[in-house]
Each structure stands twice: as C-alpha cells, then as structure tokens.
Write a protein that holds these residues in place. Structure first.
Motif, PDB file in Angstrom:
ATOM      1  N   GLY A 298       0.805  -1.215   0.000  1.00  0.00           N
ATOM      2  CA  GLY A 298       0.000   0.000   0.000  1.00  0.00           C
ATOM      3  C   GLY A 298       0.840   1.267   0.000  1.00  0.00           C
ATOM      4  N   LEU A 299       2.136   1.145   0.292  1.00  0.00           N
ATOM      5  CA  LEU A 299       3.029   2.301   0.284  1.00  0.00           C
ATOM      6  C   LEU A 299       3.740   2.483  -1.057  1.00  0.00           C
ATOM      7  CD1 LEU A 299       4.643   1.951   3.832  1.00  0.00           C
ATOM      8  CD2 LEU A 299       2.883   3.573   3.089  1.00  0.00           C
ATOM      9  N   VAL A 300       3.394   1.641  -2.024  1.00  0.00           N
ATOM     10  CA  VAL A 300       4.007   1.708  -3.353  1.00  0.00           C
ATOM     11  C   VAL A 300       2.903   2.003  -4.361  1.00  0.00           C
ATOM     12  CG1 VAL A 300       5.321   0.414  -5.081  1.00  0.00           C
ATOM     13  CG2 VAL A 300       5.792   0.076  -2.647  1.00  0.00           C
ATOM     14  N   ALA A 301       3.140   2.989  -5.226  1.00  0.00           N
ATOM     15  CA  ALA A 301       2.123   3.392  -6.202  1.00  0.00           C
ATOM     16  C   ALA A 301       1.871   2.312  -7.251  1.00  0.00           C
ATOM     17  CB  ALA A 301       2.537   4.702  -6.879  1.00  0.00           C
ATOM     18  N   GLU A 302       2.923   1.577  -7.633  1.00  0.00           N
ATOM     19  CA  GLU A 302       2.766   0.549  -8.652  1.00  0.00           C
ATOM     20  C   GLU A 302       2.027  -0.659  -8.073  1.00  0.00           C
ATOM     21  OE1 GLU A 302       5.801   3.379  -9.743  1.00  0.00           O
ATOM     22  OE2 GLU A 302       5.588   2.177  -7.935  1.00  0.00           O
ATOM     23  N   ASP A 303       1.438  -1.449  -8.957  1.00  0.00           N
ATOM     24  CA  ASP A 303       0.666  -2.605  -8.504  1.00  0.00           C
ATOM     25  C   ASP A 303       1.579  -3.766  -8.096  1.00  0.00           C
ATOM     26  OD1 ASP A 303       1.445  -3.921 -10.875  1.00  0.00           O
ATOM     27  OD2 ASP A 303      -0.463  -3.548 -11.871  1.00  0.00           O
ATOM     28  N   GLU A 304       0.968  -4.771  -7.465  1.00  0.00           N
ATOM     29  CA  GLU A 304       1.740  -5.904  -6.955  1.00  0.00           C
ATOM     30  C   GLU A 304       2.465  -6.660  -8.064  1.00  0.00           C
ATOM     31  OE1 GLU A 304      -0.058  -8.524  -4.126  1.00  0.00           O
ATOM     32  OE2 GLU A 304      -0.835  -6.871  -2.915  1.00  0.00           O
ATOM     33  N   THR A 305       1.896  -6.704  -9.249  1.00  0.00           N
ATOM     34  CA  THR A 305       2.553  -7.385 -10.363  1.00  0.00           C
ATOM     35  C   THR A 305       3.885  -6.713 -10.694  1.00  0.00           C
ATOM     36  OG1 THR A 305       0.425  -8.075 -11.276  1.00  0.00           O
ATOM     37  CG2 THR A 305       2.308  -8.094 -12.785  1.00  0.00           C
ATOM     38  N   GLU A 306       3.891  -5.388 -10.732  1.00  0.00           N
ATOM     39  CA  GLU A 306       5.120  -4.652 -11.021  1.00  0.00           C
ATOM     40  C   GLU A 306       6.125  -4.789  -9.877  1.00  0.00           C
ATOM     41  OE1 GLU A 306       8.000  -2.315 -12.948  1.00  0.00           O
ATOM     42  OE2 GLU A 306       6.341  -3.557 -13.643  1.00  0.00           O
ATOM     43  N   ILE A 307       5.641  -4.743  -8.648  1.00  0.00           N
ATOM     44  CA  ILE A 307       6.530  -4.914  -7.493  1.00  0.00           C
ATOM     45  C   ILE A 307       7.206  -6.285  -7.575  1.00  0.00           C
ATOM     46  CG2 ILE A 307       6.652  -5.134  -4.983  1.00  0.00           C
ATOM     47  CD1 ILE A 307       4.228  -3.161  -4.888  1.00  0.00           C
ATOM     48  N   ARG A 308       6.417  -7.322  -7.811  1.00  0.00           N
ATOM     49  CA  ARG A 308       6.973  -8.673  -7.899  1.00  0.00           C
ATOM     50  C   ARG A 308       7.949  -8.807  -9.072  1.00  0.00           C
ATOM     51  NH1 ARG A 308       4.826 -12.064  -4.309  1.00  0.00           N
ATOM     52  NH2 ARG A 308       2.748 -11.580  -3.504  1.00  0.00           N
ATOM     53  N   ARG A 309       7.649  -8.186 -10.195  1.00  0.00           N
ATOM     54  CA  ARG A 309       8.550  -8.248 -11.345  1.00  0.00           C
ATOM     55  C   ARG A 309       9.913  -7.672 -10.979  1.00  0.00           C
ATOM     56  NH1 ARG A 309      10.660  -5.287 -15.233  1.00  0.00           N
ATOM     57  NH2 ARG A 309       9.626  -3.346 -14.652  1.00  0.00           N
ATOM     58  N   GLN A 310       9.902  -6.511 -10.322  1.00  0.00           N
ATOM     59  CA  GLN A 310      11.174  -5.885  -9.954  1.00  0.00           C
ATOM     60  C   GLN A 310      11.900  -6.673  -8.865  1.00  0.00           C
ATOM     61  OE1 GLN A 310      11.430  -1.621  -9.654  1.00  0.00           O
ATOM     62  NE2 GLN A 310       9.760  -1.326 -11.142  1.00  0.00           N
ATOM     63  N   ILE A 311      11.159  -7.211  -7.909  1.00  0.00           N
ATOM     64  CA  ILE A 311      11.772  -8.055  -6.860  1.00  0.00           C
ATOM     65  C   ILE A 311      12.413  -9.289  -7.499  1.00  0.00           C
ATOM     66  CG2 ILE A 311      11.230  -9.617  -4.932  1.00  0.00           C
ATOM     67  CD1 ILE A 311      11.230  -6.846  -3.881  1.00  0.00           C
ATOM     68  N   ASP A 312      11.717  -9.915  -8.455  1.00  0.00           N
ATOM     69  CA  ASP A 312      12.261 -11.089  -9.129  1.00  0.00           C
ATOM     70  C   ASP A 312      13.539 -10.740  -9.886  1.00  0.00           C
ATOM     71  OD1 ASP A 312      10.196 -12.633  -8.139  1.00  0.00           O
ATOM     72  OD2 ASP A 312       9.060 -12.671 -10.028  1.00  0.00           O
ATOM     73  N   GLU A 313      13.569  -9.564 -10.526  1.00  0.00           N
ATOM     74  CA  GLU A 313      14.778  -9.127 -11.225  1.00  0.00           C
ATOM     75  C   GLU A 313      15.924  -8.918 -10.244  1.00  0.00           C
ATOM     76  OE1 GLU A 313      12.572  -6.815 -14.936  1.00  0.00           O
ATOM     77  OE2 GLU A 313      13.569  -5.641 -13.384  1.00  0.00           O
ATOM     78  N   TYR A 314      15.616  -8.331  -9.084  1.00  0.00           N
ATOM     79  CA  TYR A 314      16.629  -8.152  -8.042  1.00  0.00           C
ATOM     80  C   TYR A 314      17.171  -9.517  -7.612  1.00  0.00           C
ATOM     81  CZ  TYR A 314      18.533  -7.470  -3.364  1.00  0.00           C
ATOM     82  OH  TYR A 314      19.351  -7.493  -2.251  1.00  0.00           O
ATOM     83  N   ALA A 315      16.267 -10.453  -7.331  1.00  0.00           N
ATOM     84  CA  ALA A 315      16.666 -11.771  -6.837  1.00  0.00           C
ATOM     85  C   ALA A 315      17.491 -12.544  -7.865  1.00  0.00           C
ATOM     86  CB  ALA A 315      15.432 -12.582  -6.442  1.00  0.00           C
ATOM     87  N   ALA A 316      17.269 -12.258  -9.145  1.00  0.00           N
ATOM     88  CA  ALA A 316      18.019 -12.918 -10.207  1.00  0.00           C
ATOM     89  C   ALA A 316      19.368 -12.243 -10.458  1.00  0.00           C
ATOM     90  CB  ALA A 316      17.202 -12.920 -11.496  1.00  0.00           C
ATOM     91  N   GLY A 317      19.599 -11.112  -9.797  1.00  0.00           N
ATOM     92  CA  GLY A 317      20.841 -10.380 -10.001  1.00  0.00           C
ATOM     93  C   GLY A 317      20.794  -9.437 -11.187  1.00  0.00           C
ATOM     94  N   ASP A 318      19.594  -9.183 -11.706  1.00  0.00           N
ATOM     95  CA  ASP A 318      19.432  -8.331 -12.886  1.00  0.00           C
ATOM     96  C   ASP A 318      19.000  -6.908 -12.550  1.00  0.00           C
ATOM     97  OD1 ASP A 318      20.073 -10.483 -14.535  1.00  0.00           O
ATOM     98  OD2 ASP A 318      17.979 -11.136 -14.645  1.00  0.00           O
TER      99      ASP A 318
END
Length: 133
Positions: A15-35
């Motif tokens: 709720g503290l992030v303007a983007e939706d959960e799909t976008e949050i998860r996409r960026q988290i997944d990229e972080y976790a992959a080292g990208d």
C-alpha cells in the motif's frame, strides 16, 4: 504482500508503493536474479522519523553499507532511534534496511531469517558466495 528472495521471505506493505503488486513482484524477481540493483518504484514514505530514515536507506548504493551511526549523524538523530526505524521498515528490500549495519557487526534485522538473512543479502549484493543460494 509476501515475497520470497533467495530462500527468505519478506513482508512488504504494498500500500506504500504506487505501482501494482505485479510490477513490485517483477522488480523483486529481477533483483533476486541479479538483474536489478535499484528499484524503480514510487514509495509513499511515512511522515516523521521513520520516513526520514527510509529515505536515507534508499540512498545507500547496492552492495554498500552504512552504519546506524552514519545515518544518525546525517539525520541529527541517535543510532538507537535509527535502528528502531530500520526495524519498523514496512518495505524491506525495496527500502534496503539490510544495508544498515552496526559499527561492530551486522546489527539486527527484523525480517524473517534475522541477521542470517541480512548476511545472505549483503553477500549476494557483493557477489560473494553466490553458489550457496
């Protein structure tokens, strides 16, 4: 929302992030992959001290650390108050509280996995021991 990163789980207040959960998860997944080293998300920082500390944590570059005392000095605060704010961070990983350490060690980490998870995140960001993940 709960996200899993390299074997550890983190609860995020989406709720503290303007983007939706799909976008949050996409960026988290990229972080976790080292990208991904920085998040491109719009954070609605809380008021007062917690928000000030979160903004300061957000400025710590990927793979680097600052001490609680460093942030306290920058914010004209105390190291204990900074540590308490870090422990209250509603957006771990996105706002990288794992990059704030004690002057004589890792300090604490309130996310599941505790200090061991903090060590793993910092090692991952520094490219150390990646074969263990």
């Amino acid at each position: 929302m709960r996200v899993d990163i390299r074997g550890d789980s983190y609860d995020l207040d989406a709720g503290l992030v303007a983007e939706d959960e799909t976008e949050i998860r996409r960026q988290i997944d990229e972080y976790a992959a080292g990208d991904r080293e920085a998040f491109d998300l719009t954070v609605d920082y809380p008021e007062r001290h917690l928000g000030d500390v979160m903004r300061a944590m957000s400025e710590i570059p990927y793979g680097e650390t600052r001490t609680y005392g460093d942030l306290a000095q920058d914010l004209d605060s105390g190291a204990v108050a900074v540590g308490q704010a870090c422990g209250s961070n509603p957006l771990p990983i996105i706002v990288p509280c794992h990059r704030v350490v004690g002057s004589d060690g890792y300090g604490g980490f309130s996310a599941a996995g505790g200090v061991d998870a903090k060590r793993r995140l910092l090692a991952f960001e520094r490219g150390e021991g990646l074969d263990r993940f």
